[in-house]
Design a protein around this motif. Sequence first.
Motif, short mmCIF file in Angstrom:
data_model
loop_
_atom_site.label_atom_id
_atom_site.label_comp_id
_atom_site.label_asym_id
_atom_site.label_seq_id
_atom_site.Cartn_x
_atom_site.Cartn_y
_atom_site.Cartn_z
N PHE A 48 0.79 -1.23 0.00
CA PHE A 48 0.00 0.00 0.00
C PHE A 48 0.82 1.27 0.00
N GLY A 49 2.05 1.21 0.44
CA GLY A 49 2.88 2.40 0.51
C GLY A 49 2.65 3.15 1.80
N PRO A 50 3.62 3.95 2.20
CA PRO A 50 3.53 4.64 3.49
C PRO A 50 2.44 5.72 3.54
N ASN A 51 2.01 6.23 2.40
CA ASN A 51 0.99 7.28 2.39
C ASN A 51 -0.40 6.73 2.65
N LYS A 52 -0.67 5.49 2.24
CA LYS A 52 -2.01 4.91 2.39
C LYS A 52 -2.22 4.23 3.74
N LEU A 53 -1.16 3.84 4.43
CA LEU A 53 -1.31 3.08 5.67
C LEU A 53 -2.10 3.81 6.76
N PRO A 54 -1.85 5.10 7.03
CA PRO A 54 -2.66 5.77 8.07
C PRO A 54 -4.15 5.81 7.71
N GLU A 55 -4.44 6.00 6.43
CA GLU A 55 -5.83 6.01 5.98
C GLU A 55 -6.48 4.64 6.18
N LEU A 56 -5.75 3.58 5.85
CA LEU A 56 -6.27 2.22 6.04
C LEU A 56 -6.44 1.91 7.52
N GLY A 57 -5.51 2.37 8.34
CA GLY A 57 -5.62 2.16 9.79
C GLY A 57 -6.86 2.83 10.37
N ARG A 58 -7.13 4.05 9.94
CA ARG A 58 -8.34 4.75 10.41
C ARG A 58 -9.60 4.01 9.98
N ALA A 59 -9.61 3.53 8.73
CA ALA A 59 -10.79 2.81 8.23
C ALA A 59 -11.01 1.52 9.02
N VAL A 60 -9.94 0.80 9.32
CA VAL A 60 -10.07 -0.43 10.11
C VAL A 60 -10.55 -0.09 11.52
N GLY A 61 -10.01 0.96 12.11
CA GLY A 61 -10.43 1.38 13.45
C GLY A 61 -11.91 1.75 13.50
N ARG A 62 -12.37 2.49 12.49
CA ARG A 62 -13.80 2.86 12.42
C ARG A 62 -14.68 1.62 12.28
N THR A 63 -14.21 0.69 11.46
CA THR A 63 -14.98 -0.54 11.25
C THR A 63 -15.12 -1.32 12.55
N PHE A 64 -14.00 -1.48 13.28
CA PHE A 64 -14.06 -2.19 14.56
C PHE A 64 -14.94 -1.47 15.56
N ARG A 65 -14.88 -0.14 15.60
CA ARG A 65 -15.68 0.63 16.54
C ARG A 65 -17.18 0.47 16.24
N GLU A 66 -17.54 0.55 14.95
CA GLU A 66 -18.94 0.37 14.56
C GLU A 66 -19.43 -1.04 14.88
N PHE A 67 -18.58 -2.03 14.64
CA PHE A 67 -18.94 -3.41 14.96
C PHE A 67 -19.15 -3.58 16.46
N LYS A 68 -18.27 -3.00 17.26
CA LYS A 68 -18.39 -3.09 18.72
C LYS A 68 -19.68 -2.42 19.19
N ASN A 69 -19.99 -1.24 18.65
CA ASN A 69 -21.21 -0.54 19.04
C ASN A 69 -22.46 -1.33 18.64
N ALA A 70 -22.44 -1.93 17.45
CA ALA A 70 -23.60 -2.69 16.99
C ALA A 70 -23.81 -3.94 17.86
N THR A 71 -22.72 -4.63 18.19
CA THR A 71 -22.88 -5.82 19.04
C THR A 71 -23.33 -5.42 20.43
N GLN A 72 -22.87 -4.29 20.94
CA GLN A 72 -23.30 -3.83 22.27
C GLN A 72 -24.79 -3.49 22.25
N ASP A 73 -25.27 -2.87 21.16
CA ASP A 73 -26.70 -2.57 21.05
C ASP A 73 -27.53 -3.85 21.03
#
Length: 76
Positions: free
Chosen positions: A16-41
């Motif tokens: 992915f290159g060093p420029n895309k990694l922070p963007e991918l990390g944020r997307a993965v973090g958002r996905t995990f957070r949304e999944f956690k919130n949905a399972t908690q609901d």
Amino acid sequence: MTAGFLLIVIAALLLFGPNKLPELGRAVGRTFREFKNATQDIVDDHDQSEAKKPEAAAASTPTPQPDKADHRRLPE
């Protein structure tokens, strides 16, 4: 364990290159957070429905009906 993690990081940098990694990390973090919130609901909704079941079961128990056969008469 750390060697495997290091290998994954190097592979991600190459793919992915060093420029895309922070963007991918944020997307993965958002996905995990949304999944956690949905399972908690879902867990909260399930707990609330379990808490209401005894009350609902007591309220929905049918009252005994008088036997209808007693009120019918045979033809003469």
